[in-house]
Design an enzyme around this catalytic site. Sequence first.
Site, PDB file in Angstrom:
ATOM      1  N   ASN A   9     -18.007   5.867  81.113  1.00 22.57           N
ATOM      2  CA  ASN A   9     -18.575   6.198  82.424  1.00 22.57           C
ATOM      3  C   ASN A   9     -19.456   7.435  82.263  1.00 22.57           C
ATOM      4  O   ASN A   9     -18.952   8.540  82.105  1.00 22.57           O
ATOM      5  CB  ASN A   9     -17.407   6.469  83.406  1.00 22.57           C
ATOM      6  CG  ASN A   9     -17.890   7.021  84.738  1.00 22.57           C
ATOM      7  OD1 ASN A   9     -19.063   6.918  85.080  1.00 22.57           O
ATOM      8  ND2 ASN A   9     -16.966   7.614  85.488  1.00 22.57           N
ATOM      9  N   TRP A  10     -20.768   7.210  82.316  1.00 16.21           N
ATOM     10  CA  TRP A  10     -21.695   8.329  82.089  1.00 16.21           C
ATOM     11  C   TRP A  10     -21.827   9.231  83.317  1.00 16.21           C
ATOM     12  O   TRP A  10     -22.454  10.275  83.238  1.00 16.21           O
ATOM     13  CB  TRP A  10     -23.079   7.796  81.695  1.00 16.21           C
ATOM     14  CG  TRP A  10     -23.145   7.157  80.344  1.00 16.21           C
ATOM     15  CD1 TRP A  10     -22.141   7.072  79.415  1.00 16.21           C
ATOM     16  CD2 TRP A  10     -24.279   6.504  79.761  1.00 16.21           C
ATOM     17  NE1 TRP A  10     -22.592   6.411  78.289  1.00 16.21           N
ATOM     18  CE2 TRP A  10     -23.905   6.048  78.476  1.00 16.21           C
ATOM     19  CE3 TRP A  10     -25.587   6.254  80.175  1.00 16.21           C
ATOM     20  CZ2 TRP A  10     -24.778   5.376  77.627  1.00 16.21           C
ATOM     21  CZ3 TRP A  10     -26.463   5.581  79.335  1.00 16.21           C
ATOM     22  CH2 TRP A  10     -26.061   5.140  78.071  1.00 16.21           C
ATOM     23  N   LYS A  11     -21.286   8.795  84.430  1.00 17.75           N
ATOM     24  CA  LYS A  11     -21.414   9.550  85.694  1.00 17.75           C
ATOM     25  C   LYS A  11     -22.893   9.864  85.968  1.00 17.75           C
ATOM     26  O   LYS A  11     -23.755   9.081  85.585  1.00 17.75           O
ATOM     27  CB  LYS A  11     -20.555  10.819  85.653  1.00 17.75           C
ATOM     28  CG  LYS A  11     -19.133  10.547  85.166  1.00 17.75           C
ATOM     29  CD  LYS A  11     -18.196  11.676  85.440  1.00 17.75           C
ATOM     30  CE  LYS A  11     -16.867  11.403  84.767  1.00 17.75           C
ATOM     31  NZ  LYS A  11     -15.823  12.322  85.193  1.00 17.75           N
ATOM     32  N   HIS A  95     -13.092   5.296  91.823  1.00 16.55           N
ATOM     33  CA  HIS A  95     -12.967   6.453  90.922  1.00 16.55           C
ATOM     34  C   HIS A  95     -12.566   7.671  91.764  1.00 16.55           C
ATOM     35  O   HIS A  95     -12.987   7.820  92.905  1.00 16.55           O
ATOM     36  CB  HIS A  95     -14.304   6.699  90.211  1.00 16.55           C
ATOM     37  CG  HIS A  95     -14.203   7.699  89.110  1.00 16.55           C
ATOM     38  ND1 HIS A  95     -14.170   9.055  89.335  1.00 16.55           N
ATOM     39  CD2 HIS A  95     -14.098   7.532  87.767  1.00 16.55           C
ATOM     40  CE1 HIS A  95     -14.058   9.681  88.176  1.00 16.55           C
ATOM     41  NE2 HIS A  95     -14.013   8.788  87.218  1.00 16.55           N
ATOM     42  N   GLU A  97     -13.504  10.622  91.785  1.00 19.88           N
ATOM     43  CA  GLU A  97     -14.627  11.411  92.321  1.00 19.88           C
ATOM     44  C   GLU A  97     -15.181  10.759  93.579  1.00 19.88           C
ATOM     45  O   GLU A  97     -15.603  11.434  94.514  1.00 19.88           O
ATOM     46  CB  GLU A  97     -15.709  11.577  91.243  1.00 19.88           C
ATOM     47  CG  GLU A  97     -15.247  12.553  90.161  1.00 19.88           C
ATOM     48  CD  GLU A  97     -15.853  12.337  88.788  1.00 19.88           C
ATOM     49  OE1 GLU A  97     -16.878  11.639  88.675  1.00 19.88           O
ATOM     50  OE2 GLU A  97     -15.278  12.864  87.821  1.00 19.88           O
ATOM     51  N   GLU A 167      -5.977   6.902  85.970  1.00 13.31           N
ATOM     52  CA  GLU A 167      -6.628   8.163  85.645  1.00 13.31           C
ATOM     53  C   GLU A 167      -6.005   9.282  86.477  1.00 13.31           C
ATOM     54  O   GLU A 167      -6.397   9.486  87.638  1.00 13.31           O
ATOM     55  CB  GLU A 167      -8.120   8.091  85.971  1.00 13.31           C
ATOM     56  CG  GLU A 167      -8.866   7.019  85.219  1.00 13.31           C
ATOM     57  CD  GLU A 167     -10.351   7.351  85.171  1.00 13.31           C
ATOM     58  OE1 GLU A 167     -10.857   7.556  84.058  1.00 13.31           O
ATOM     59  OE2 GLU A 167     -10.990   7.426  86.230  1.00 13.31           O
ATOM     60  N   GLY A 173     -11.871  15.233  83.119  1.00 16.52           N
ATOM     61  CA  GLY A 173     -12.842  16.286  82.845  1.00 16.52           C
ATOM     62  C   GLY A 173     -12.221  17.657  82.626  1.00 16.52           C
ATOM     63  O   GLY A 173     -12.926  18.656  82.598  1.00 16.52           O
ATOM     64  N   SER A 211      -9.750  12.720  79.976  1.00 14.43           N
ATOM     65  CA  SER A 211      -9.903  13.534  78.771  1.00 14.43           C
ATOM     66  C   SER A 211      -9.496  12.796  77.498  1.00 14.43           C
ATOM     67  O   SER A 211      -8.904  13.389  76.590  1.00 14.43           O
ATOM     68  CB  SER A 211      -9.135  14.859  78.905  1.00 14.43           C
ATOM     69  OG  SER A 211      -9.687  15.621  79.964  1.00 14.43           O
ATOM     70  N   GLY A 233     -16.541  12.214  79.670  1.00 10.96           N
ATOM     71  CA  GLY A 233     -17.324  13.139  78.837  1.00 10.96           C
ATOM     72  C   GLY A 233     -17.583  12.650  77.418  1.00 10.96           C
ATOM     73  O   GLY A 233     -18.714  12.740  76.919  1.00 10.96           O
TER      74      GLY A 233
HETATM   75  C1  PEP Z   1     -13.645   9.581  84.084  1.00 12.96           C
HETATM   76  O1  PEP Z   1     -14.523  10.141  84.702  1.00 12.96           O
HETATM   77  O2  PEP Z   1     -13.304   8.437  84.414  1.00 12.96           O
HETATM   78  C2  PEP Z   1     -13.016  10.300  82.978  1.00 12.96           C
HETATM   79  C3  PEP Z   1     -11.920   9.787  82.471  1.00 12.96           C
HETATM   80  O3  PEP Z   1     -13.603  11.457  82.560  1.00 12.96           O
HETATM   81  P1  PEP Z   1     -13.177  12.343  81.266  1.00 12.96           P
HETATM   82  O4  PEP Z   1     -12.999  11.410  80.120  1.00 12.96           O
HETATM   83  O5  PEP Z   1     -14.344  13.273  81.070  1.00 12.96           O
HETATM   84  O6  PEP Z   1     -11.926  13.049  81.634  1.00 12.96           O
END
Ligand code: PEP
Length: 252
Positions: A9-11, A95, A97, A167, A173, A211, A233
């Site tokens: 997921n590049w966001k 998600h 976010e 998640e 993040g 992460s 990330g």
């Molecule tokens: C995500 O945004 O779904 C995610 C898992 O981010 P990260 O790997 O940066 O924690």
Amino acid sequence: MRRKIVAGNWKMNGSRDLAKSLVGSVRSGISDLDNGAEVVIIPPALYVRDVVELAGASVSVGVQNVGQWLSGAYTGEISAGMARDMGCEFALVGHSERRQLFGETDESVAAKVEHLLSSGLTAVVCVGETLAERESGKAESVVAAQVRSGLAKVGHDRWQQVVVAYEPVWAIGTGKTATAGDAQAMHGWIRNQLAELGAPAEDVSLLYGGSVKADNAAALFAEPDIDGGLIGGASLKAEDFVSICRAVPASI
Ligand code: PEP
């Protein structure tokens, strides 16, 4: 059959040039991947067309969100059908976010899942508790409620198009990852919820996100109920993302 999936997921990161070079590097980096993992890139929607053109057969493409309606006067939204039209096979839904910053609710998640499945896409439904919810002992009930309401409308013949991504919000993040044991425990709990919903629970893929990095992916993916990962990330560095794709054991 349970699918093994690693999705990046590049966001809202990068540029058109970065998108093109990243997908090219991932494509060549996984050219000899033989563990059966499906590799998915989820770029910002504006770059989907470029990424689809460069992805080749070994990389699938997804969107980070779709609207909860089929079509109409919803300025700024894109529909599940449009994502499909542009070559996407996956979409994220719910998600954290989007839940926290854009008011995504379990009801809108359920509506989006319904449109995604009828448009032929795979819905990656994200669930997870906040730190306060975990610390107050509510993690399981929060996740169960998200799973049950988000997936309430899935028809019996559509479960192969459903993936659940656990998640924990406190791990996204932040550099803090759930231990493999804690993640496994929650995945087992999610599988129980799916069974109670009438899903073929053993066949539904459950991804862990939060992460995940090249150095912790193998331990997480070795757990029996963790079928791959949703990577934020670390998916912005081709080398790291490719290492994570390689960390999926061939046996799951
Ligand atoms: C995500 O945004 O779904 C995610 C898992 O981010 P990260 O790997 O940066 O924690």
